[in-house]
Design an enzyme around this catalytic site. Structure first.
Site, PDB file in Angstrom:
ATOM      1  N   SER A 683     -25.295   9.794   5.847  1.00 23.33           N
ATOM      2  CA  SER A 683     -23.853   9.712   5.617  1.00 23.33           C
ATOM      3  C   SER A 683     -23.017  10.514   6.622  1.00 23.33           C
ATOM      4  O   SER A 683     -21.799  10.497   6.570  1.00 23.33           O
ATOM      5  CB  SER A 683     -23.524  10.154   4.190  1.00 23.33           C
ATOM      6  OG  SER A 683     -23.823  11.500   4.052  1.00 23.33           O
ATOM      7  N   LYS A 726     -19.111  14.624  -3.321  1.00 21.60           N
ATOM      8  CA  LYS A 726     -18.526  14.815  -1.987  1.00 21.60           C
ATOM      9  C   LYS A 726     -17.008  15.001  -2.082  1.00 21.60           C
ATOM     10  O   LYS A 726     -16.426  15.865  -1.423  1.00 21.60           O
ATOM     11  CB  LYS A 726     -18.835  13.619  -1.090  1.00 21.60           C
ATOM     12  CG  LYS A 726     -20.284  13.604  -0.655  1.00 21.60           C
ATOM     13  CD  LYS A 726     -20.585  12.375   0.160  1.00 21.60           C
ATOM     14  CE  LYS A 726     -22.027  12.406   0.643  1.00 21.60           C
ATOM     15  NZ  LYS A 726     -22.426  11.145   1.240  1.00 21.60           N
TER      16      LYS A 726
END
Ligand code: ADP
EC number: 3.4.21.53
Length: 776
Positions: A683, A726
């Protein structure tokens, strides 16, 4: 050379040869012999004696005796009862029978003395005085060795022998004193050559010593064997007595007790047969304590297993919901899924419902849910920690032949539970690994497979055990390390990290009351303000769950309890301001947004085992030869993302006015600082590409912007996981804008507004858009 010839009375000896220098007595009973002795005593005490060849002959003639005999002097004659006499004689000189003068009334013989044959030519080795001396010493030593083993021979003899320096005399003295058989003595008697007699004697003595050694060895072996048997016998007898003394003399009745318990045991035929066999072995092993111990442990374990013992199944879903709600704040989705699972399980046949796997970061209440489920279903609860299990035998047990063999963890868990249908929590199933000792996963698969687990065989128990009625729940931190076949058996329920607000509620409603009670305090003695809890969650812990938070609350409770007792305080109120007093200095501060926009620095978002985190990626360009340097906490996947990012940027360099040979003449250094928690995953792809582009073009990147997304070679942005964590991290770090892959839009919708509020979330599909947003 012949010696003197003369006529003497003669006695034939039975089983005896007398040698010169020998002093010896013998008993005489034959009339002829008695008369010969009488005659000899009258005429100068001299007598000729010779050994009879055949001991049985009563009236021996010249041909029945050895020709070579000995002239002896009679020292003493003692009359014994029954017309017998004991005669003491000393051997004088070798003589040979020449003829028998008369045989009645006693034997009278003419004999010739046999002088010693001593060659004095001086040519032979033995004649050399040095050699003679050596021979004398040699014979003395051999005889001394013999004496050592035969202490019955007198010590004086030893001393006497030491003082003799004449070889002939020495040979005769020793020969006369050795307890040889009469055949051996006869041989020595007949040998007139001194040297040969010497050799013969040494040979015979050495032989004697050797024979004695062999005899001793055999004797000691026999003794050893006898001793060992004796020892064992005595020990066993002692053991018996000790047992009696201890009142422990019930090996017999133990076996009977086992038999009784086995008869009463509710179990399959197979189990019972096995038990009966072992009890029989137990009875027969009573003389071998080691074996008895092993069998006893086995039988006891078998008897403790819940073969056919069950507890009642409670299927009240409403009650279960109530319990789960009572024990946990939030977790709505998880609770719902668990209850659905229970409903399905109640309706289907056993073994058909898949197994629940609760997946999420530590401290998010996975174990706790399983525990309250057992309370809800009123089932015994057993937790089996699989963390670090590498050996198949830990799951399936060791075979009994191993020293210290034990059942495996599953069988042990069943024993603990005491029923065959408990709730069994297999904790941290993702931390299991295989090693050379066999396949841990396949053992687990067998445990969890509804088709096979009604006949699970533990290596130690050796009989199949039915696990099909066990309610298995597993937990894991991540699904990545769980092998596919195992994962297929399980229904995954995700437990995600908590927001600060959730942590606040959990602390207020559950953790604080729990800890207060645990530390023996009363609710009104300790209060912790809302801001204090927030501070604790933010600056004293760094986690997705609430485990550390609970520990910190525990710390406060402990300290408070002490103050209440010691300083007689009535109650304690913990606030943001006096927090340091209770917990010490702050441990964590969030890495906040950079103050200024900078070149080559981009804020990424990562998902780690302790929740979300931001990670700052730095890229530097330097003149060089096109090398790529990667440093910091980078996993393999990240390295690949970095290379993909570079390739993408090189492919679009024209559009961004980058010269053709730029990458040939520059080295690129990518670094990820602050890596206490290892981060890996794809990511960070767009983050790295942006940082590189910024470094290459010299354009600054917005400081209040964070991003997450995977990148393809063509610059497309792919979706990522762990979005909730996140975003939470981005918000905590004070970010204003977050770039999120467009494919994750649906996930964002599911995230509560508590998290998204105040964050500008922008969806991107291609690097072009990312660069447009990020670069100033
Ligand atoms: P895990 O098994 O996920 O690592 P635990 O179940 O051990 O975590 O949870 C740690 C502690 O936090 C336990 O005391 C548990 O009761 C508490 N806890 C976690 N989540 C919640 C929640 N939602 N409500 C109440 N307590 C919770």
């Amino acid at each position: 050379m012949t010696g003197e010839t003369y006529s003497l009375p003669m006695v034939a000896l039975r089983g005896l040869t007398i040698l010169p220098e020998e002093v010896r007595h013998f008993d005489v009973s034959r009339e002829k012999s008695l008369q010969a002795i009488e005659e000899a005593v009258k005429n100068g005490q001299k007598l000729f004696v010779s050994a009879q060849k055949d001991l049985e002959i009563e009236e021996p003639g010249a041909e029945d005796v050895y020709l070579v005999g000995c002239v002896v002097t009679i020292r003493q004659v003692v009359k014994l009862p029954k017309k017998m006499s004991r005669v003491l004689v000393s051997g004088e000189v070798r003589a040979s029978l020449v003829r028998m003068d008369s045989e009645t009334p006693y034997l009278q013989a003419t004999v010739v003395e046999l002088p010693d044959d001593e060659v004095v030519s001086g040519e032979r080795e033995e004649d050399d005085p040095m050699n003679r001396e050596a021979m004398i010493r040699g014979l003395q030593d051999v005889f001394k060795e013999y004496l050592l083993k035969n202490p019955k021979l007198s010590k004086e003899l030893g001393m006497q022998v030491e003082s003799i320096h004449d070889l002939k005399y020495l040979t005769d003295v020793i020969a006369a004193n050795m307890p040889f058989s009469f055949e051996d003595a006869q041989e020595l008697l007949e040998e007139t050559n001194v040297m040969r007699r010497y050799e013969l004697l040494v040979y015979k003595i050495v032989n004697e010593i050797q024979a004695q050694k062999v005899k001793e060895e055999i004797q000691s072996k026999v003794k050893e064997r006898v001793d060992k048997n004796q020892r064992e016998y005595i020990l066993r007898e002692e053991l018996k007595v000790i047992r009696e003394e201890l009142g422990d003399d019930n090996t017999m009745s133990d076996a009977d007790e086992f038999q009784q318990a086995a008869d009463a045991l509710k179990a399959s035929k197979e189990v019972k047969e096995k038990l009966n066999k072992e009890i029989k072995r137990f009875r027969n092993s009573m003389n071998s304590p080691a074996e008895t111990g092993v069998i006893r442990t086995y039988i006891e374990t078998m008897l403790e297993m819940p073969w056919d013992k069950t507890c009642k199944e409670h299927k009240d879903i409403a009650f279960a919901r109530q319990v789960l709600d009572e024990d946990h704040y939030g977790l709505e989705k998880v609770k719902e899924r668990v209850l659905e699972y229970l409903a399905v399980r109640a309706l289907t046949k056993k073994g058909e419902a898949p197994i629940i796997c609760l997946v999420g970061p530590p401290g998010t209440g996975k174990t706790s849910i399983a525990k309250s489920l057992s309370r809800a279903l009123k089932k015994p609860y057993v937790r089996i920690s699989l963390g670090g299990v590498r050996d198949e035998a830990e799951i399936r047990g060791h075979r009994k032949t191993y020293v210290g063999a034990m059942p495996g963890r599953i069988a042990n868990g069943m024993k603990q539970a005491g029923v065959k249908n408990p709730l069994m929590l297999l904790d941290e199933i993702d931390k299991v690994s295989n090693d050379y000792k066999g396949d841990t996963f396949s053992a687990l698969l067998e445990v969890l497979d509804g088709e096979q687990n009604n006949k699970f065989v533990d290596h130690y128990l050796e009989v199949p055990m039915d696990l099909s009625e066990v309610l298995f729940i597993t937990t894991a931190n991540s699904l990545q390390t769980i092998p596919r076949p195992l994962l297929d058996r399980m229904e995954v329920i995700e437990v995600t990290s908590y927001t600060e607000n959730e942590k606040l509620h959990i602390a207020q409603e559950h953790l604080i009351p729990k800890q207060i009670e645990k530390h023996g305090l009363k609710a009104d003695q300790l209060t912790i303000s809302k801001n204090a809890i927030w501070k604790m969650a933010r600056n004293y812990t760094k986690e997705a769950g609430v485990r550390q938070l609970e520990r910190k609350i525990g710390d406060i409770c402990r300290k408070s309890a002490m103050e209440i007792l010691e300083k007689k305080k009535k109650s304690i109120h913990v606030t943001e301001r006096n927090m340091e007093h209770y917990l010490g200095k702050e441990l964590y501060s969030y890495q906040m947004a950079n103050e200024e926009d900078e070149v080559g620095i981009v804020r990424g978002l990562a998902w780690t085992s302790v929740g979300g985190d931001t990670l700052q990626i730095e890229v530097n360009m330097m003149p060089g030869e096109g090398e790529i340097l990667l440093t910091g906490q980078l996993g393999d996947v990240m390295k690949e993302s970095a290379r993909t990012g570079i390739s993408y940027i090189r492919s679009v360099s024209k559009e961004h006015d980058i010269t053709d040979d730029f990458f040939k003449k520059h080295d690129i250094h990518i670094h990820i600082p602050e890596g206490a928690v290892p981060k890996d995953g794809p990511s960070a792809g767009i983050t790295m590409a942006t940082a590189i582009m910024s470094a290459v073009t010299g354009r600054k990147v917005r400081a209040d912007l964070a991003m997450t997304g995977e990148i393809t070679l063509r610059g497309r942005v792919l979706p990522i996981g762990g979005l909730k964590e996140k975003l939470l991290a981005a918000k905590n770090a004070g970010m204003k804008t977050v770039l999120v892959p467009a494919k994750n839009e649906r996930d964002v919708e599911e995230i509560s507004t508590e998290i998204t509020k105040g964050l500008e979330i922008k969806f991107v599909t291609h690097m072009n858009e990312v660069l447009k947003e990020a670069l100033v």
